[in-house]
Design an enzyme around this catalytic site. Structure first.
Site, PDB file in Angstrom:
ATOM      1  CD  GLU A   3      -2.695  -1.277   2.506  1.00 60.47           C
ATOM      2  OE1 GLU A   3      -3.873  -1.650   2.480  1.00 60.47           O
ATOM      3  OE2 GLU A   3      -2.089  -1.062   3.570  1.00 60.47           O
ATOM      4  CG  ASP A  36     -12.107  -7.143  -0.006  1.00 60.77           C
ATOM      5  OD1 ASP A  36     -10.979  -6.704   0.309  1.00 60.77           O
ATOM      6  OD2 ASP A  36     -13.093  -7.059   0.749  1.00 60.77           O
TER       7      ASP A  36
HETATM    8  N1  SAH Z   1      -4.442 -11.470   3.381  1.00 62.89           N
HETATM    9  C1  SAH Z   1      -3.618 -10.410   3.862  1.00 62.89           C
HETATM   10  C2  SAH Z   1      -4.242  -9.831   5.072  1.00 62.89           C
HETATM   11  C3  SAH Z   1      -4.950  -8.644   4.726  1.00 62.89           C
HETATM   12  S1  SAH Z   1      -5.885  -8.033   6.052  1.00 62.89           S
HETATM   13  C4  SAH Z   1      -2.266 -10.919   4.172  1.00 62.89           C
HETATM   14  O1  SAH Z   1      -2.081 -12.106   4.226  1.00 62.89           O
HETATM   15  O2  SAH Z   1      -1.361 -10.077   4.356  1.00 62.89           O
HETATM   16  C5  SAH Z   1      -6.681  -6.794   5.175  1.00 62.89           C
HETATM   17  C6  SAH Z   1      -6.034  -5.465   5.142  1.00 62.89           C
HETATM   18  O3  SAH Z   1      -6.673  -4.701   4.134  1.00 62.89           O
HETATM   19  C7  SAH Z   1      -6.242  -4.677   6.413  1.00 62.89           C
HETATM   20  O4  SAH Z   1      -5.168  -3.827   6.651  1.00 62.89           O
HETATM   21  C8  SAH Z   1      -7.549  -3.936   6.168  1.00 62.89           C
HETATM   22  O5  SAH Z   1      -7.483  -2.607   6.625  1.00 62.89           O
HETATM   23  C9  SAH Z   1      -7.766  -3.972   4.670  1.00 62.89           C
HETATM   24  N2  SAH Z   1      -8.957  -4.684   4.189  1.00 62.89           N
HETATM   25  C10 SAH Z   1      -9.179  -4.934   2.872  1.00 62.89           C
HETATM   26  N3  SAH Z   1     -10.324  -5.623   2.717  1.00 62.89           N
HETATM   27  C11 SAH Z   1     -10.852  -5.816   3.938  1.00 62.89           C
HETATM   28  C12 SAH Z   1     -12.005  -6.496   4.406  1.00 62.89           C
HETATM   29  N4  SAH Z   1     -12.842  -7.113   3.584  1.00 62.89           N
HETATM   30  N5  SAH Z   1     -12.233  -6.514   5.747  1.00 62.89           N
HETATM   31  C13 SAH Z   1     -11.383  -5.925   6.586  1.00 62.89           C
HETATM   32  N6  SAH Z   1     -10.262  -5.275   6.192  1.00 62.89           N
HETATM   33  C14 SAH Z   1      -9.980  -5.213   4.874  1.00 62.89           C
END
Ligand code: SAH
Length: 349
Positions: A106, A311
């Protein structure tokens, strides 16, 4: 007026800083000369800087100085021709922008774009301080979640002296009308997993009397302009046709509204629908923004949160999440932050 007569008025920074038109290190000028001769001995950057600020209008030199003076502070010697220009916040405190993201992707490219960068490790995070397109800035990755966001924001203010905080990252859509690839800017932020009912209303942070923490209006407007500029001018160039097709990015849009944060990755359409019904105006869900907003509210620091929708916060949310973040959202973040900083440098803040 001679240089030595002026020396008592303000302290001069070291010689190598004298040509830095964004220098922030000198004291306030106490005088304005009758006439400033721009024709000789000026650093090449100074006439260019006038033109930049005055949009190439031909103006009398003194008038130029006065105009510039309204936006920013100008420091100079007359006759010895020796000028300093500072970009400053309206209230006189110079701006230092803290930029937080949760994930490396990001903030991709921002650290590399930083000039005169220095890094400090503290509390398990690396804070990079330098100049981003003329703006004094500190970039840091918070990692994921509300506590991570809160401690990072607190340290940016208390240890690194930032005056404004910008969170840039990705989020799940908070409303059916919002699509992957859209951009959201927070006008307020709420912690959707805060629930001390029946002692306090759902979402209210106990003993604060508040559930919704504001985003700074001026910063939000500047970010909206940067986001629109990105979609109009950069998007087609920086997100390739393959990615646009893969993620069905037809005509991404910009939204402003409520962002909800909580310590869950939202991936259930029923949960997101219920949250949308409980929180009117919801545009996005993520995991850090409202915590940063609460810290900034309590410390009196203007803050803004901008997110690219990665998403739909439903069962498909985890699919391709990382591909989207690195192949698409990373470009959004870089070009929007660049436009935002360039806008601040040009129009003031
Ligand atoms: N899969 C990722 C984890 C991402 S957590 C990994 O393995 O690194 C998601 C991150 O994106 C968080 O920082 C949150 O702020 C944001 N985010 C994006 N989509 C989200 C969702 N559906 N629910 C909660 N946070 C979301």
């Amino acid at each position: 007026m001679q240089k030595n007569q002026l020396a008592g008025h303000f302290k001069l920074p070291p010689v190598d800083k004298q040509l830095d038109i964004h220098s922030t290190r000198c004291a306030k000028a106490a005088f304005l000369p009758d006439r400033l001769d721009l024709s000789h001995n000026l650093p090449a950057s100074i006439p260019a800087f006038y033109r930049h600020f005055q949009r190439r209008q031909v103006l009398d030199p003194v008038r130029k100085i006065e105009l510039i003076h309204k936006k920013i502070d100008v420091y100079y010697y007359y006759q010895d021709i020796y000028i300093q220009v500072n970009l400053k916040k309206k209230n006189g405190k110079k701006m230092r922008l803290g930029i937080i993201s949760a994930l490396h992707e990001e903030q991709q490219g921002l650290m590399e774009a930083m000039q005169d960068a220095t890094t400090t490790s503290h509390g398990g995070r690396v804070y990079t301080h330098g100049k981003l397109w003329g703006i004094d800035a500190v970039c840091v990755l918070s990692r994921i979640g509300k506590v991570a966001g809160a401690v990072t924001a607190t340290l940016l203010v208390e240890k690194f002296g930032v005056t404004h905080i910008l969170f840039t990252g990705v989020a799940g859509a908070g409303d059916a009308s919002i699509a992957v690839g859209d951009i959201v800017v927070a006008d307020a932020l709420v912690q959707h997993d805060m629930d001390a009912s029946p002692l306090f209303p759902r979402f209210e942070v106990p003993l604060s009397g508040l559930s919704h923490f504001p985003g700074d209006h001026a910063m939000a407007l500047q970010l909206l302009a940067a986001a629109h500029g990105f979609l109009e001018h950069d998007f087609m160039d920086v997100v390739d046709a393959g990615q646009r097709a893969a993620f069905k990015l037809q005509q991404p849009r910009v939204h402003r509204g409520l962002i909800a944060s909580g310590d869950q990755f939202m991936h259930d359409r029923h949960v997101i629908q219920a949250l949308n019904a409980a929180l009117p105006g919801l545009v996005a869900v993520e995991m850090e923004g409202a915590a940063v907003a609460q810290v900034c509210f309590e410390l009196g620091i203007p803050c803004a949160v901008i997110r690219t929708i990665s998403d739909n916060a439903n069962e498909d949310a985890a699919t391709d999440f990382l591909t989207f973040v690195s192949a698409v959202a990373a470009h959004y973040a870089f070009y929007i932050v660049r436009r935002y900083c360039q806008g601040l440098a040009e129009h003031g803040f």
